[in-house]
Enzyme design. Structure first.
Site, PDB file in Angstrom:
ATOM      1  N   ASN A   9       0.871  -1.178   0.000  1.00 28.18           N
ATOM      2  CA  ASN A   9       0.000   0.000   0.000  1.00 28.18           C
ATOM      3  C   ASN A   9       0.907   1.227   0.000  1.00 28.18           C
ATOM      4  O   ASN A   9       1.501   1.566   1.024  1.00 28.18           O
ATOM      5  CB  ASN A   9      -0.913  -0.008   1.229  1.00 28.18           C
ATOM      6  N   TRP A  10       1.035   1.866  -1.151  1.00 25.35           N
ATOM      7  CA  TRP A  10       1.931   3.017  -1.272  1.00 25.35           C
ATOM      8  C   TRP A  10       1.409   4.248  -0.545  1.00 25.35           C
ATOM      9  O   TRP A  10       2.137   5.218  -0.387  1.00 25.35           O
ATOM     10  CB  TRP A  10       2.134   3.363  -2.748  1.00 25.35           C
ATOM     11  N   LYS A  11       0.138   4.221  -0.137  1.00 25.60           N
ATOM     12  CA  LYS A  11      -0.492   5.395   0.465  1.00 25.60           C
ATOM     13  C   LYS A  11      -0.312   6.601  -0.477  1.00 25.60           C
ATOM     14  O   LYS A  11      -0.320   6.435  -1.699  1.00 25.60           O
ATOM     15  CB  LYS A  11       0.046   5.628   1.873  1.00 25.60           C
ATOM     16  N   HIS A  94      -9.760   1.186   4.759  1.00 26.01           N
ATOM     17  CA  HIS A  94      -8.497   1.371   5.470  1.00 26.01           C
ATOM     18  C   HIS A  94      -8.730   2.302   6.655  1.00 26.01           C
ATOM     19  O   HIS A  94      -9.556   3.216   6.599  1.00 26.01           O
ATOM     20  CB  HIS A  94      -7.442   1.956   4.528  1.00 26.01           C
ATOM     21  N   GLU A  96      -7.214   4.744   7.780  1.00 29.22           N
ATOM     22  CA  GLU A  96      -7.047   6.168   7.485  1.00 29.22           C
ATOM     23  C   GLU A  96      -8.289   6.735   6.796  1.00 29.22           C
ATOM     24  O   GLU A  96      -8.646   7.899   7.002  1.00 29.22           O
ATOM     25  CB  GLU A  96      -5.791   6.376   6.638  1.00 29.22           C
ATOM     26  N   GLU A 165      -5.755  -4.739  10.589  1.00 29.94           N
ATOM     27  CA  GLU A 165      -4.777  -3.674  10.815  1.00 29.94           C
ATOM     28  C   GLU A 165      -5.082  -2.984  12.139  1.00 29.94           C
ATOM     29  O   GLU A 165      -5.903  -2.068  12.185  1.00 29.94           O
ATOM     30  CB  GLU A 165      -4.774  -2.674   9.651  1.00 29.94           C
ATOM     31  N   GLY A 171       1.949   2.723  10.993  1.00 31.84           N
ATOM     32  CA  GLY A 171       2.824   3.872  10.852  1.00 31.84           C
ATOM     33  C   GLY A 171       3.458   4.333  12.148  1.00 31.84           C
ATOM     34  O   GLY A 171       4.065   5.395  12.200  1.00 31.84           O
ATOM     35  N   SER A 209       2.319  -2.557  10.446  1.00 29.08           N
ATOM     36  CA  SER A 209       3.775  -2.390  10.485  1.00 29.08           C
ATOM     37  C   SER A 209       4.532  -3.711  10.332  1.00 29.08           C
ATOM     38  O   SER A 209       5.507  -3.967  11.024  1.00 29.08           O
ATOM     39  CB  SER A 209       4.212  -1.676  11.778  1.00 29.08           C
ATOM     40  N   GLY A 230       2.833  -1.181   4.329  1.00 27.61           N
ATOM     41  CA  GLY A 230       2.876   0.248   4.069  1.00 27.61           C
ATOM     42  C   GLY A 230       4.265   0.706   3.664  1.00 27.61           C
ATOM     43  O   GLY A 230       4.706   0.497   2.538  1.00 27.61           O
ATOM     44  N   GLY A 231       4.988   1.315   4.594  1.00 28.85           N
ATOM     45  CA  GLY A 231       6.281   1.911   4.284  1.00 28.85           C
ATOM     46  C   GLY A 231       7.276   0.968   3.652  1.00 28.85           C
ATOM     47  O   GLY A 231       8.033   1.354   2.746  1.00 28.85           O
TER      48      GLY A 231
END
Length: 253
Positions: A9-11, A94, A96, A165, A171, A209, A230-231
């Site tokens: 997930n590149w966000k 998600h 967010e 999640e 994050g 994470s 994510g990251g």
């Protein structure tokens, strides 16, 4: 044990140049025997992913979808449009989106329904906040969130992917322990089984994470079928090492 699914997930990250470099590295290092791999990118880059990844064995998808089929909804992107861009997956619900855009369980369920109707696989996100966990409400929250989707999609429930999640681990650098993740994944699988009579087709991903350091331990759990990353998905080496951990787990079981 099911083959793992690792979804990036590149966000809201990326650029044409940076994406091209990342995609080239992923294609060069990807081994389809390790895990199923997919990337969910911002909408402006979906055609770039389609051009770069077609025939590579790496799937792609979007990070959100409209609850509307089409019409006067400026700024929205329909499921049919995502399908036109070659998407296989779309993330819905998600944390967010739930937090910053106030998406309700019912809206997330409708988005999942739209995705399935267009031939997309929704990755349905569920998860609790830290106050929920501390109050002992984790199971109640995730079952409520998933129940809305099960009710909306009916017999198509076996076609969805679920991503657990924990909001407190997204994050933040924190991660649920393998035991904590497995406990929630087992609850979700039992809920899917109760709804459909079987839950072996559904893959349940961990999305808090996961990284190269903790992937193997998390993926070793019997009900953890992959990760929503994510990251770590923005760096080819990290993302590929998580996929490699998926293969290592399969080979030891």
């Amino acid at each position: 044990m099911r083959k793992k699914l690792i979804v990036g997930n590149w966000k809201m990250n990326g650029s044409l140049a940076a994406n091209a470099e990342l995609l080239a590295a992923l294609k060069a290092g990807f081994d389809a025997a390790q895990a199923d791999l997919a990337l969910c990118a911002p909408a402006p880059y979906l055609l770039q992913l389609q051009a770069a990844l077609q025939g590579s064995g790496i799937a792609w998808g979007a990070q959100d979808v409209s609850a509307h089929e089409g019409g006067a909804y400026t700024g929205e992107v329909s499921a049919a449009m995502l399908r036109d861009c070659g998407c296989r997956y779309v993330i819905v619900g998600h944390s967010e989106r739930r937090q910053y855009h106030h998406e309700s369980d019912d809206l997330v369920a409708l988005k999942a329904q739209r995705a399935l109707a267009a031939g997309l696989t929704p990755i349905v996100c569920v998860g609790e906040t830290l106050p929920d966990r501390e109050a002992g409400r984790t199971e109640f929250v995730v079952k409520r969130q998933l129940s809305a989707v099960i009710h909306a999609v009916g017999h198509c429930c076996s076609e969805i992917v679920v991503a657990y999640e924990p909001v407190w681990a997204i994050g933040t650098g924190l991660s649920a322990s393998a035991a904590q993740a497995q406990a929630v994944h087992a609850v979700l699988r039992a809920q899917l089984r109760a709804a459909t009579g079987q839950a072996e087709r559904n893959r349940i991903l961990y999305g808090g994470s996961m990284n190269a350091a903790n992937a193997a331990e998390l993926l070793r759990q019997p009900d953890v079928d992959g990760g929503l990353i994510g990251g770590a998905s923005l760096k080819a080496a990290s993302f590929l090492s998580i996929a490699a951990a998926g293969l290592a787990v399969l080979q030891t079981n």
